[in-house]
Write an enzyme that holds these catalytic residues in place. Structure first.
Site: not given
Ligand SMILES: Cc1ncc(COP(=O)(O)O)c(C=O)c1O
Length: 381
Positions: A70, A149, A199-200, A324
């Site tokens: 994010t 995603n 990273g996660h 999210c």
């Molecule tokens: C394609 C994509 N971009 C960005 C993110 C956001 O990553 P983070 O959870 O590390 O903020 C995600 C998380 O699900 C994602 O799938």
């Protein structure tokens, strides 16, 4: 436990957690401090940056450590938009972006920027031609998700990068959060200027990420303060988290060399099995153009929360949309944009694998689905 929610997050590798603890204990100095402890912590930071850069095929100074996907996406998009707004205020993206970019564009629109959202076809794929047609003299940025995603659809970011070579003033950002370690991407070859990873999503710890920023590109920082991370991200660096990210990336990339074909096989087993269950409709594809670790399907008429709870009782963990947005019970924006209709968008379920997912787990999952889906359909009737 059968964990099939790896696109939401992955379990950190044991070795990654060991790295985190060791660095926290032994290298706790502030990397900006001038004494020996500070210099030792700085060495860990430098080494981690080199590892990440080497894997991505870029220069170490082009890696900015962040708190995750994010933040990386926000920094790339707002950073370009604000820094280059005197030249132009037009940005191009797609209708199927992750919330972390989608909402960033909405925010920029409210501040007077103009955003073009290119459509997708029934497979969830954009057309390079649509991007090209949308370019205007005041366009400063094209930003695209690499692997979706929710559906695993791969966008032709390589082709977009090649096409953008003609437009030297248009920067190109790729959200590579779901693609990294599963769908190879050569950043330099494809003329990508900015690229986000988290990273996660590859067995690192939460709250870690990196943004590749091509040398020579100026970004407006979001955080002001110290001179850390080339002045693009002020604040004391999360040294243990960064070392853990580098370790996790190394381990997952090494695994991918032998395991990617296996992941494709698992996906095929899952798709074949789901296709045989009455009441299930597949929303995502398979093979080229589709990432090997995501399968999306609907049980039209069934509430996804009920399906998730029923599976959770059996120790099977899956998800609806992206993690999210999954607590908001609205239809999937991505499935709607693919033109698959409201009923499918309202009942979409995602399963996602890692290199740790086994054949046995997929078979057990399918067996449970065969038992649970008729029960769920019965309740609805
Ligand atoms: C394609 C994509 N971009 C960005 C993110 C956001 O990553 P983070 O959870 O590390 O903020 C995600 C998380 O699900 C994602 O799938």
């Amino acid at each position: 436990m059968i964990y099939l929610d790896n696109s939401a997050t992955t379990k950190p590798y044991k070795e990654v957690l060991e790295t985190y603890v060791t660095v926290s204990e032994k290298y706790f100095g502030n990397p900006s401090s001038l004494h020996a402890l500070g210099l030792d912590a700085e060495k860990v930071l430098t080494r981690s940056r080199e590892v990440v850069a080497e894997i991505l095929g870029v220069k170490a100074k082009e890696i900015i450590f962040t708190s995750g996907g994010t933040e990386g996406n926000n920094l790339a998009i707002k950073g370009i938009a604000h820094e280059h707004s005197t030249r132009g205020k037009h940005i191009i993206t797609s209708v199927v972006e992750h919330a972390s970019t989608y909402e960033t564009f909405s925010e920029l629109e409210s501040k007077g920027f103009d955003v073009t959202y290119v459509p997708v076809n029934v497979l969830g794929k954009i057309s390079v031609d649509d991007i090209k047609k949308a370019i205007r003299p005041d366009t400063v940025l094209v930003s695209l998700i690499h692997v979706n995603n929710e559906t695993g659809t791969i966008q032709p970011v390589g082709e977009v990068g090649q096409m953008l070579k003609e437009y030297r003033k248009v920067f190109f950002h790729v959200d590579h959060v779901q693609g990294i370690t599963k769908v190879p991407l050569t950043i330099k070859k494809h003329h990508i200027d900015l690229c986000t990873i988290s990273g996660h999503k590859f067995h690192g710890v939460k709250g870690t990420g990196a943004l590749y920023v091509r040398e020579g590109i100026n970004l407006s920082p979001m955080l002001h303060g110290g001179v850390q991370e080339a002045k693009l991200r002020a604040g004391t660096e999360n040294v243990p988290g960064i070392a853990a990210l580098a370790k996790a990336l190394r381990m997952t990339i090494d695994k991918s060399i032998n395991e990617l074909a296996n992941l494709r096989q698992l996906q095929q087993i899952a798709i074949d099995g789901l296709n045989e269950i009455e009441g299930i409709v597949l929303n995502s594809g398979v093979g080229e153009g589709h990432a090997p670790h995501i399968v999306n399907f609907s049980i039209p008429g069934a509430k996804p929360e009920v399906v998730i709870q029923a599976l959770s009782h059996q120790g099977v963990y899956v998800s609806t949309k992206s993690a999210c947005s999954s607590k908001i019970s609205s239809p999937s924006r991505v499935i709607l944009e693919m033109g698959l209709g409201n009923q499918r968008a309202e009942s979409a379920i995602r399963i996602s694998f890692s290199f740790e997912t086994t054949d046995e787990e997929i078979k057990t999952f399918l067996k449970i689905m065969k038992e649970e889906v008729p029960k769920l359909l019965q309740v609805m009737r």
